[in-house]
Design a protein around this motif. Structure first.
Motif, PDB file in Angstrom:
ATOM      1  N   LEU A 165       1.634   4.684  -3.132  1.00 51.00           N
ATOM      2  CA  LEU A 165       1.630   6.140  -3.027  1.00 51.00           C
ATOM      3  C   LEU A 165       2.861   6.769  -3.672  1.00 51.00           C
ATOM      4  O   LEU A 165       2.948   7.996  -3.748  1.00 51.00           O
ATOM      5  N   PHE A 222      -4.617  11.490   0.826  1.00 52.16           N
ATOM      6  CA  PHE A 222      -4.452  10.872  -0.484  1.00 52.16           C
ATOM      7  C   PHE A 222      -5.831  10.516  -1.048  1.00 52.16           C
ATOM      8  O   PHE A 222      -6.630   9.844  -0.394  1.00 52.16           O
ATOM      9  N   TYR A 223      -6.087  10.958  -2.271  1.00 52.95           N
ATOM     10  CA  TYR A 223      -7.403  10.772  -2.887  1.00 52.95           C
ATOM     11  C   TYR A 223      -7.582   9.339  -3.388  1.00 52.95           C
ATOM     12  O   TYR A 223      -6.722   8.787  -4.064  1.00 52.95           O
ATOM     13  N   GLU A 224      -8.692   8.734  -3.030  1.00 53.65           N
ATOM     14  CA  GLU A 224      -9.124   7.457  -3.597  1.00 53.65           C
ATOM     15  C   GLU A 224     -10.603   7.280  -3.268  1.00 53.65           C
ATOM     16  O   GLU A 224     -10.993   7.377  -2.100  1.00 53.65           O
ATOM     17  N   LYS A 225     -11.406   7.020  -4.277  1.00 54.42           N
ATOM     18  CA  LYS A 225     -12.829   6.837  -4.057  1.00 54.42           C
ATOM     19  C   LYS A 225     -13.087   5.591  -3.216  1.00 54.42           C
ATOM     20  O   LYS A 225     -12.406   4.589  -3.361  1.00 54.42           O
ATOM     21  N   THR A 227      -9.939   4.754   3.139  1.00 50.12           N
ATOM     22  CA  THR A 227     -10.527   5.874   2.406  1.00 50.12           C
ATOM     23  C   THR A 227     -11.967   6.028   2.865  1.00 50.12           C
ATOM     24  O   THR A 227     -12.650   5.044   3.174  1.00 50.12           O
ATOM     25  N   ASN A 250     -13.601  11.075   0.172  1.00 51.94           N
ATOM     26  CA  ASN A 250     -12.954  10.150  -0.759  1.00 51.94           C
ATOM     27  C   ASN A 250     -11.433  10.313  -0.710  1.00 51.94           C
ATOM     28  O   ASN A 250     -10.768  10.523  -1.718  1.00 51.94           O
ATOM     29  N   HIS A 251     -10.899  10.239   0.499  1.00 47.22           N
ATOM     30  CA  HIS A 251      -9.452  10.266   0.690  1.00 47.22           C
ATOM     31  C   HIS A 251      -9.108   9.472   1.955  1.00 47.22           C
ATOM     32  O   HIS A 251      -9.988   9.087   2.719  1.00 47.22           O
ATOM     33  N   ASN A 299       0.823  -1.208   0.000  1.00 48.49           N
ATOM     34  CA  ASN A 299       0.000   0.000   0.000  1.00 48.49           C
ATOM     35  C   ASN A 299       0.859   1.261   0.000  1.00 48.49           C
ATOM     36  O   ASN A 299       0.545   2.246  -0.685  1.00 48.49           O
ATOM     37  N   ILE A 343      -7.738   0.435   2.334  1.00 50.27           N
ATOM     38  CA  ILE A 343      -6.980   0.415   1.088  1.00 50.27           C
ATOM     39  C   ILE A 343      -6.483  -1.002   0.804  1.00 50.27           C
ATOM     40  O   ILE A 343      -5.955  -1.673   1.680  1.00 50.27           O
ATOM     41  N   ASP A 391     -16.542   3.161  -6.786  1.00 52.78           N
ATOM     42  CA  ASP A 391     -16.548   3.791  -8.105  1.00 52.78           C
ATOM     43  C   ASP A 391     -17.950   4.225  -8.500  1.00 52.78           C
ATOM     44  O   ASP A 391     -18.932   3.633  -8.103  1.00 52.78           O
TER      45      ASP A 391
END
Length: 382
Positions: free
Chosen positions: A33, A376-379, A347, A298-299, A29, A322, A382
């Motif tokens: 990044l 850190f951005y991640e949905k 997230t 979403n982070h 993980n 994550i 989706d």
């Protein structure tokens, strides 16, 4: 023989044996990044298929060998299996005709007279000899006790065991009050990343611990967190770096149903009052409004401690660790003020599901730093 897959990108292609394990998961993980790293996925069953293992190593610029058996009822099986894993990896490297940078994870148990430590030392020496024979870069890490979020109780460290017992309201027992050399998982994966970037060659790299602590001190701090955090709902004093690492480890063992936690609502003819956050050492508390249907977030964070509080309106909060697919969903309402604490490496988002504006208060244990946001951005979905 398999031809090495040519790397035409500027990224370093890194494969991790033992990827699903405690260290492997955190390292995989973390490398996700890093803009200069391309991760090569690994599955444990590759060791049972020489062609797939050969194909795996042929794609790698760096191979990090973490795969090992740490505990087994039969110590000889543990010993032989760990040596066999190193031998299988060497055969795959030779078959691929590849000479990647190999980083081997060993243990300070090497210096003790037990079969596990002996197997790690032999494995390191086998890969060290291979690297010399093939003139390949090699680093053999001698790692102290590793601890951190999502470690396995009764397996990885006494810290994980104590944490699970405390969350389960069981009484931890100190068998030997030894002084432990400890490295926090974030520090270890950052060190491995540096080894990758600098292609460090060092046959016997004794890794410096992050902390030294007596078992009794560790238990005392975890019990302090139990009283202040689990029982009183107060954010404990996290000014000491070791306390922060212990705290994030402890709360990674909280069951999903621990949240949401309800506040005590004080109401009289003047209105209502809720104590939002009691903190032993401050941090940053913020307030936001969110229009109907809007999603915020979403982070995820790797170190920050964050608490979301809904004080007016209706909201749905989603979290996902994550590297996993399972989504945790919480429903929150200002009619019954409540809060959710966000675990590291999860997230998360929050959506206004009501007809009016959503009022949210959130607290973070450190002031916002635009040069080091740890965001850190991640949905979530989706």
């Amino acid at each position: 023989m398999s031809d090495r897959v040519r790397n035409t990108s500027t990224k370093i292609r890194v494969g991790i044996t033992g990827q699903p394990g405690f260290i492997g998961t955190h390292l995989y993980n973390y490398l996700g990044l890093c803009a200069d790293i391309e991760r090569v996925p690994f599955s444990d069953d590759y060791f049972d298929d020489s062609e797939r293992l050969t194909e795996f190593v042929s794609r790698c610029d760096t191979v990090i060998h973490l795969a090992a058996v740490n505990r087994h009822e039969d110590a000889k099986i543990l010993h032989d299996t760990n040596i066999e894993l190193a031998e299988k990896l060497i055969r795959a490297l030779d078959a691929a005709g590849n000479t990647p940078h190999v980083i081997f994870s060993s243990s300070t148990q090497e210096h003790r007279d037990n079969l596990y430590g002996r197997s790690k030392r032999i494995g390191r020496e086998l890969l060290m000899d291979w690297a010399r024979r093939r003139q390949a870069p090699f680093a053999g890490l001698i790692i102290p006790n590793v601890f951190g979020p999502f470690s396995r109780p009764f397996h990885n460290t006494v810290i994980a065991t104590f944490s699970q017992q405390i969350v389960d309201n069981k009484e931890p027992v100190i068998e030997i009050d030894a002084e432990l050399s400890l490295i926090y998982i974030n520090d270890l994966v950052a060190l491995i990343y540096r080894a990758i970037k600098e292609r460090i060659r060092l046959d016997e790299w004794v890794v410096e611990p992050s902390f030294q602590a007596q078992v009794s001190k560790i238990l005392a701090r975890l019990l302090y967190f139990k009283k202040t955090y689990l029982q009183e709902g107060m954010i404990p004093d996290l000014s000491d770096p070791f306390d922060l690492c212990l705290y994030n480890t402890l709360r990674s063992f909280l069951p999903v149903h621990f949240f949401p936690r309800e506040y005590k609502l004080h109401a009289d003819d003047r209105g209502a009052f809720v104590e939002l956050v009691k903190s032993a050492n401050g941090g940053q508390t913020s307030f936001s409004t969110t229009h109907t249907g809007i999603i915020r977030g979403n982070h995820f964070h790797t170190r920050k401690v964050e608490r979301f509080m809904v004080i007016r309106g209706q909201a749905e909060m989603q979290l996902r660790r994550i590297g996993t697919e399972a989504v945790i969903t919480y429903q929150l309402s200002g009619d019954r003020p409540s809060y959710v604490d966000i675990p590291v490496w999860h997230t998360h988002n929050i959506r206004n599901t009501g007809q009016d504006d959503l009022y949210t208060v959130f607290w973070i244990n450190e002031m916002f730093n635009p040069e080091d946001t740890d965001t850190f951005y991640e949905k979530v979905v989706d």
